[in-house]
Design an enzyme around this catalytic site. Structure first.
Site, PDB file in Angstrom:
ATOM      1  N   ASP A 188     102.549  47.833  -6.019  1.00 37.48           N
ATOM      2  CA  ASP A 188     101.716  48.031  -5.511  1.00 37.48           C
ATOM      3  C   ASP A 188     100.091  47.476  -6.206  1.00 37.48           C
ATOM      4  O   ASP A 188     100.881  45.906  -6.521  1.00 37.48           O
ATOM      5  CB  ASP A 188     100.927  49.158  -6.289  1.00 37.48           C
ATOM      6  CG  ASP A 188     101.482  49.344  -7.818  1.00 37.48           C
ATOM      7  OD1 ASP A 188     101.789  48.760  -8.449  1.00 37.48           O
ATOM      8  OD2 ASP A 188     102.231  50.663  -8.128  1.00 37.48           O
TER       9      ASP A 188
ATOM     10  N   HIS B 200     104.808  59.885 -10.680  1.00 36.32           N
ATOM     11  CA  HIS B 200     104.613  59.092  -9.740  1.00 36.32           C
ATOM     12  C   HIS B 200     105.444  58.042  -9.756  1.00 36.32           C
ATOM     13  O   HIS B 200     106.048  57.422 -10.651  1.00 36.32           O
ATOM     14  CB  HIS B 200     103.200  58.448  -9.503  1.00 36.32           C
ATOM     15  CG  HIS B 200     102.656  57.858 -10.026  1.00 36.32           C
ATOM     16  ND1 HIS B 200     100.523  57.335 -10.854  1.00 36.32           N
ATOM     17  CD2 HIS B 200     102.918  56.917 -10.981  1.00 36.32           C
ATOM     18  CE1 HIS B 200     100.933  56.699 -11.268  1.00 36.32           C
ATOM     19  NE2 HIS B 200     101.668  56.206 -11.539  1.00 36.32           N
TER      20      HIS B 200
END
Ligand code: PGA
Length: 262
Positions: free
Chosen positions: A67, A138
């Site tokens: 990410d 997450h």
């Protein structure tokens, strides 16, 4: 899921690094999925040590990071691009053209996300994906309620993640970018094997929900229960909420040597 509990973060990271090193040796053109944050730092230090002292060769390795924040230029000190070059890539013999990190400044984010997915396919898929876990469960930046079928895309961070990551932005939550590009859960699940790391009491509840709770998108990491080769490396503090911790320890202690680094 295999749960490996070690005394502290350093011991855990060194054990986990052996799994990465074994793949790098056995498959010199392996594709690694990499994570940022404080969790994988010791793992990366150990890989650097193995490269510098024992000649672990990364010249054929390709990497894809999970990410990146949207709106941070690559040279921003808190971009994940800067993090990876500072903490790993500048200290090993990886070839820069084999490093892939989502571009948080892309003019066309959906197009950049589609290209990222295609680049993973072109590289032959990810052999081993390193993961941390957020205190909200997450993985990557796939926040609670993320689709289990999701691919690389834009996401909005939760307030919890903004708070957790404020420590990298002078403690100021308002400086943390609200949006990011993240590999999807579907992208992560396509990896050949998963190496998750988690340390400290702050992660204990997320780890217990992921390992022993129901599979549910409110705990995105719980989907790893459906991955055939997921290993979870945690320290004692992160294991405190696991009901079956003794069983996981017993399994690991009874493993034959030939299985240990696989
Ligand atoms: P951390 O972040 O390693 O900084 O705790 C983990 C994550 O958010 O996935």
């Amino acid at each position: 899921m295999e749960i490996i509990i070690q005394s502290d973060a350093d011991a855990t990271s060194i054990t986990a690094a052996r799994m990465v090193a074994r793949l790098v040796k056995e498959k010199p053109h392996a594709v690694l999925g990499l994570a940022t944050g404080s969790t994988p730092l010791k793992l990366y230090q150990e890989l650097v040590r193995l490269h510098q002292q024992e000649g672990l060769d990364f010249s054929g390795i390709t990497t894809f990071n999970l990410d990146e924040y949207i709106g941070l230029p690559r040279d921003h000190e808190q971009s994940y691009y800067s993090f990876m070059w500072e903490n790993l890539f500048s200290q090993i013999n990886i070839q820069p053209q084999n490093v892939f990190i989502p571009d948080g400044m892309a003019a066309d984010v959906p197009e950049a996300c589609a290209e990222y997915e295609q680049a993973i396919l072109n590289a032959g898929g990810i052999d081993l994906q390193v993961l941390g876990i957020g205190s909200d469960g997450h993985v990557g930046f796939n926040e609670p309620t993320s689709s289990f079928a999701s691919r690389t895309r834009i996401k909005t961070l939760t307030r919890q993640t903004l708070k957790d990551n404020a420590r990298f932005f002078e403690g100021d939550e308002t400086q943390v970018p609200h949006h990011c590009i993240t590999m999807g859960i579907g992208t992560i699940m396509d990896a050949g094997c998963i190496l998750m790391l988690a340390f400290g009491e702050k992660k204990a509840q997320a780890i217990a929900s992921m390992v022993e709770g129901p599979v549910a998108s409110v705990v995105p990491a719980s989907i790893l229960q459906h991955h055939a080769r997921a290993k979870v490396f945690i320290d004692e503090a992160a294991a405190t909420h696991l009901k079956r911790a003794d069983y996981y320890r017993w399994v690991y202690e009874g493993k034959p040597n030939w299985q240990l680094d696989a």
